[in-house]
Scaffold this motif. Structure first.
Motif, PDB file in Angstrom:
ATOM      1  N   ILE A  51     -87.942  19.757 -68.479  1.00  0.00           N
ATOM      2  CA  ILE A  51     -88.001  18.666 -67.498  1.00  0.00           C
ATOM      3  C   ILE A  51     -88.392  17.363 -68.182  1.00  0.00           C
ATOM      4  CG2 ILE A  51     -89.281  17.787 -65.504  1.00  0.00           C
ATOM      5  CD1 ILE A  51     -89.392  20.743 -64.524  1.00  0.00           C
ATOM      6  N   LYS A  52     -89.420  17.403 -69.016  1.00  0.00           N
ATOM      7  CA  LYS A  52     -89.874  16.198 -69.713  1.00  0.00           C
ATOM      8  C   LYS A  52     -88.814  15.658 -70.663  1.00  0.00           C
ATOM      9  CE  LYS A  52     -94.765  17.195 -69.376  1.00  0.00           C
ATOM     10  NZ  LYS A  52     -95.983  17.613 -70.075  1.00  0.00           N
ATOM     11  N   GLY A  54     -85.628  15.844 -70.186  1.00  0.00           N
ATOM     12  CA  GLY A  54     -84.454  15.422 -69.428  1.00  0.00           C
ATOM     13  C   GLY A  54     -83.278  16.367 -69.537  1.00  0.00           C
ATOM     14  N   ARG A  55     -83.537  17.635 -69.827  1.00  0.00           N
ATOM     15  CA  ARG A  55     -82.451  18.616 -69.969  1.00  0.00           C
ATOM     16  C   ARG A  55     -82.150  19.344 -68.666  1.00  0.00           C
ATOM     17  NH1 ARG A  55     -85.116  19.579 -75.253  1.00  0.00           N
ATOM     18  NH2 ARG A  55     -86.435  21.081 -74.192  1.00  0.00           N
ATOM     19  N   ARG A  57     -80.779  18.931 -64.385  1.00  0.00           N
ATOM     20  CA  ARG A  57     -80.124  18.080 -63.397  1.00  0.00           C
ATOM     21  C   ARG A  57     -80.271  18.740 -62.042  1.00  0.00           C
ATOM     22  NH1 ARG A  57     -74.085  19.640 -62.932  1.00  0.00           N
ATOM     23  NH2 ARG A  57     -74.055  21.541 -64.151  1.00  0.00           N
TER      24      ARG A  57
END
Length: 68
Positions: A51-52, A54-55, A57
């Protein structure tokens, strides 16, 4: 007692319930769901890192998984 609100959606039907747990019941539920398992905790840490980084959606349905 710890209140927990639960919403169950089945098509257009929405069912809302509130369940209350004391600490012992909450611990038993967590243990039954495997939340104290070391493997679960490792996967939780990995998910937080994803999550941190950005992987992830957000999706609204399984159909969104076809879209890239």
């Amino acid at each position: 007692m710890v209140p927990l609100n639960i919403t169950i959606t089945q098509g257009k039907n929405i069912h809302k319930k509130m369940v209350e747990f004391d600490v012992d019941q909450l611990e038993r539920l967590a243990a039954a769901l495997g939340m104290f398992n070391p493997d679960f905790l490792k996967r939780l840490d990995k998910a937080e890192k994803d999550i941190k980084a950005g992987r992830i959606r957000k999706i609204n349905s399984l159909k969104d998984l076809d879209k890239k």
